[in-house]
Design an enzyme around this catalytic site. Structure first.
Site, PDB file in Angstrom:
ATOM      1  CE  LYS A  14      88.859 -32.205 -50.515  1.00  0.00           C
ATOM      2  NZ  LYS A  14      89.001 -33.520 -49.499  1.00  0.00           N
ATOM      3  NE  ARG A  89      91.573 -27.900 -45.879  1.00  0.00           N
ATOM      4  CZ  ARG A  89      91.861 -28.527 -47.012  1.00  0.00           C
ATOM      5  NH1 ARG A  89      92.049 -27.876 -48.377  1.00  0.00           N
ATOM      6  NH2 ARG A  89      92.225 -29.783 -46.804  1.00  0.00           N
ATOM      7  NE  ARG A 123      96.602 -39.327 -49.801  1.00  0.00           N
ATOM      8  CZ  ARG A 123      95.852 -38.041 -49.457  1.00  0.00           C
ATOM      9  NH1 ARG A 123      94.941 -37.623 -50.285  1.00  0.00           N
ATOM     10  NH2 ARG A 123      96.014 -37.762 -48.348  1.00  0.00           N
ATOM     11  NE  ARG A 156      98.880 -35.168 -48.419  1.00  0.00           N
ATOM     12  CZ  ARG A 156      97.743 -34.863 -48.811  1.00  0.00           C
ATOM     13  NH1 ARG A 156      97.213 -34.714 -49.893  1.00  0.00           N
ATOM     14  NH2 ARG A 156      97.012 -34.131 -47.918  1.00  0.00           N
ATOM     15  NE  ARG A 167      94.890 -34.158 -43.864  1.00  0.00           N
ATOM     16  CZ  ARG A 167      95.173 -35.236 -44.765  1.00  0.00           C
ATOM     17  NH1 ARG A 167      96.214 -36.109 -44.471  1.00  0.00           N
ATOM     18  NH2 ARG A 167      94.632 -35.360 -45.704  1.00  0.00           N
TER      19      ARG A 167
HETATM   20  P1  AP5 Z   1      92.249 -38.549 -52.704  1.00  0.00           P
HETATM   21  O1  AP5 Z   1      91.581 -38.233 -53.976  1.00  0.00           O
HETATM   22  O2  AP5 Z   1      93.733 -38.025 -52.521  1.00  0.00           O
HETATM   23  O3  AP5 Z   1      91.392 -37.579 -51.704  1.00  0.00           O
HETATM   24  P2  AP5 Z   1      91.426 -36.265 -51.411  1.00  0.00           P
HETATM   25  O4  AP5 Z   1      89.738 -35.968 -50.829  1.00  0.00           O
HETATM   26  O5  AP5 Z   1      91.925 -35.226 -52.346  1.00  0.00           O
HETATM   27  O6  AP5 Z   1      92.155 -36.072 -49.970  1.00  0.00           O
HETATM   28  P3  AP5 Z   1      93.211 -35.106 -49.502  1.00  0.00           P
HETATM   29  O7  AP5 Z   1      93.984 -35.867 -48.145  1.00  0.00           O
HETATM   30  O8  AP5 Z   1      94.110 -34.757 -50.498  1.00  0.00           O
HETATM   31  O9  AP5 Z   1      92.276 -33.868 -48.880  1.00  0.00           O
HETATM   32  P4  AP5 Z   1      92.784 -32.769 -47.995  1.00  0.00           P
HETATM   33  O10 AP5 Z   1      91.570 -31.860 -48.292  1.00  0.00           O
HETATM   34  O11 AP5 Z   1      92.962 -33.323 -46.487  1.00  0.00           O
HETATM   35  O12 AP5 Z   1      94.355 -32.144 -48.138  1.00  0.00           O
HETATM   36  P5  AP5 Z   1      94.676 -31.097 -49.258  1.00  0.00           P
HETATM   37  O13 AP5 Z   1      95.802 -31.435 -50.115  1.00  0.00           O
HETATM   38  O14 AP5 Z   1      93.631 -30.345 -49.654  1.00  0.00           O
HETATM   39  O15 AP5 Z   1      92.015 -39.985 -52.137  1.00  0.00           O
HETATM   40  C1  AP5 Z   1      92.364 -40.336 -50.871  1.00  0.00           C
HETATM   41  C2  AP5 Z   1      92.857 -41.964 -51.075  1.00  0.00           C
HETATM   42  O16 AP5 Z   1      91.634 -42.809 -51.491  1.00  0.00           O
HETATM   43  C3  AP5 Z   1      93.944 -42.111 -52.135  1.00  0.00           C
HETATM   44  O17 AP5 Z   1      94.786 -43.014 -52.016  1.00  0.00           O
HETATM   45  C4  AP5 Z   1      93.003 -42.363 -53.725  1.00  0.00           C
HETATM   46  O18 AP5 Z   1      93.658 -43.520 -54.383  1.00  0.00           O
HETATM   47  C5  AP5 Z   1      91.877 -43.271 -52.822  1.00  0.00           C
HETATM   48  N1  AP5 Z   1      90.584 -43.293 -53.110  1.00  0.00           N
HETATM   49  C6  AP5 Z   1      90.139 -41.997 -53.958  1.00  0.00           C
HETATM   50  N2  AP5 Z   1      88.620 -42.282 -54.381  1.00  0.00           N
HETATM   51  C7  AP5 Z   1      88.455 -43.712 -54.008  1.00  0.00           C
HETATM   52  C8  AP5 Z   1      87.365 -44.552 -54.094  1.00  0.00           C
HETATM   53  N3  AP5 Z   1      86.178 -44.249 -54.657  1.00  0.00           N
HETATM   54  N4  AP5 Z   1      87.478 -45.774 -53.804  1.00  0.00           N
HETATM   55  C9  AP5 Z   1      88.733 -46.203 -53.489  1.00  0.00           C
HETATM   56  N5  AP5 Z   1      89.688 -45.557 -53.226  1.00  0.00           N
HETATM   57  C10 AP5 Z   1      89.616 -44.156 -53.489  1.00  0.00           C
HETATM   58  O19 AP5 Z   1      95.231 -30.165 -47.962  1.00  0.00           O
HETATM   59  C11 AP5 Z   1      96.537 -30.760 -47.246  1.00  0.00           C
HETATM   60  C12 AP5 Z   1      96.931 -29.607 -46.162  1.00  0.00           C
HETATM   61  O20 AP5 Z   1      97.249 -28.375 -46.833  1.00  0.00           O
HETATM   62  C13 AP5 Z   1      95.666 -29.113 -45.424  1.00  0.00           C
HETATM   63  O21 AP5 Z   1      95.779 -30.130 -44.079  1.00  0.00           O
HETATM   64  C14 AP5 Z   1      96.157 -27.551 -44.975  1.00  0.00           C
HETATM   65  O22 AP5 Z   1      97.349 -27.672 -44.000  1.00  0.00           O
HETATM   66  C15 AP5 Z   1      96.690 -27.087 -46.201  1.00  0.00           C
HETATM   67  N6  AP5 Z   1      95.703 -26.439 -46.934  1.00  0.00           N
HETATM   68  C16 AP5 Z   1      95.351 -26.938 -48.255  1.00  0.00           C
HETATM   69  N7  AP5 Z   1      94.135 -26.289 -48.636  1.00  0.00           N
HETATM   70  C17 AP5 Z   1      94.077 -25.130 -47.771  1.00  0.00           C
HETATM   71  C18 AP5 Z   1      93.190 -24.126 -47.424  1.00  0.00           C
HETATM   72  N8  AP5 Z   1      92.295 -23.587 -48.278  1.00  0.00           N
HETATM   73  N9  AP5 Z   1      93.391 -23.346 -46.381  1.00  0.00           N
HETATM   74  C19 AP5 Z   1      94.210 -23.554 -45.364  1.00  0.00           C
HETATM   75  N10 AP5 Z   1      95.133 -24.787 -45.365  1.00  0.00           N
HETATM   76  C20 AP5 Z   1      94.936 -25.482 -46.592  1.00  0.00           C
END
Ligand code: AP5
Length: 209
Positions: A14, A89, A123, A156, A167
């Site tokens: 994403k 979420r 990552r 991370r 997660r």
């Molecule tokens: P990446 O693009 O980083 O994936 P992502 O979907 O953004 O994954 P995240 O882990 O950031 O999502 P998340 O929802 O768990 O984390 P968030 O920061 O929102 O890609 C992943 C890897 O794959 C990278 O290495 C990339 O290079 C590679 N890649 C990407 N596309 C590819 C492809 N097509 N082919 C090959 N490789 C590829 O949330 C983190 C924490 O914050 C949560 O756990 C929670 O504690 C808190 N939080 C955030 N939002 C909320 C909310 N709304 N409510 C409550 N808590 C929240």
């Protein structure tokens, strides 16, 4: 207008796609995860509270996230649209969002769980500029260093095996039900998030056309 939500499990890509789309459409990428990590890095009260949940892979309490998002959505750069990555979420967050802003597109990144674990374990992030790498699919030119500013890359704190397991469980239990809600409203468009970054980007563009 392009007020876009990207939904999908951790590691679906994403953030990677949101950054590309943000450049292409000239609208901001609003990642609640990045906002919370920035608050934690600054050592604010909110950041300290959030970090305790994030490092374990649990969701941060709704009122903390809503406060930070609401303030960001009030900035003038969101007037022409935005890409919301990581919010909503759960069902309660979706209900709060309805009261703050209309949404034009809801895209769901669908991907097998095995691919997620592989992507997350490989990552690495630049703590200075936020660029995201993958040691297998998007490695830095110089091992361990950011291409843009040479900063040593870090992993991370929630990309540990245990936190990733939590997660994924949280995603299945509280975020997946949201998909049904948007599907029932006829608003959900599913994008396959497997394949290369360019392949997924082309599918995202097609889904928004
Ligand atoms: P990446 O693009 O980083 O994936 P992502 O979907 O953004 O994954 P995240 O882990 O950031 O999502 P998340 O929802 O768990 O984390 P968030 O920061 O929102 O890609 C992943 C890897 O794959 C990278 O290495 C990339 O290079 C590679 N890649 C990407 N596309 C590819 C492809 N097509 N082919 C090959 N490789 C590829 O949330 C983190 C924490 O914050 C949560 O756990 C929670 O504690 C808190 N939080 C955030 N939002 C909320 C909310 N709304 N409510 C409550 N808590 C929240």
């Amino acid at each position: 207008m392009n007020r876009i939500i990207l939904l999908g499990p951790p590691g679906a890509g994403k953030g990677t796609q949101a950054k590309l789309l943000s450049q292409e459409l000239g609208i901001p990428h609003l990642s609640t995860g990045e906002m919370l990590r920035a608050a934690a890095a600054q050592g604010t009260e909110l950041g300290r509270r959030a970090e305790a949940f994030m490092s374990q892979g649990k969701l941060v309490p709704d009122e903390l996230v809503l406060g930070i998002l609401r303030a960001r959505l009030e900035s003038s750069d969101t007037r022409r649209g935005f890409i919301l990555d990581g919010y909503p979420r759960n069902v309660a967050q979706a209900e709060s969002l309805v009261e703050i802003t209309p949404i034009d597109h809801v895209l769901y990144f669908e991907i097998p769980e095995g691919v997620l674990v592989e992507r997350l374990s490989q990552r690495r992030n630049c703590p200075t500029c936020g660029t995201v790498y993958n040691l297998v699919t998007q490695p830095p030119k110089v091992p361990g260093r950011c291409d843009r500013d040479g900063t040593p890359l870090v992993q991370r704190s929630d990309d540990t095996e245990e936190a990733v397991r939590t997660r994924l469980r949280v995603y299945r239990e509280v975020t997946l039900p949201l998909l049904d809600q948007y599907r029932r409203q006829g608003r959900l468009r599913t994008v396959s998030a497997s394949g290369s970054v360019d392949e997924v980007a082309a599918r995202v563009r097609a889904a928004l056309a």
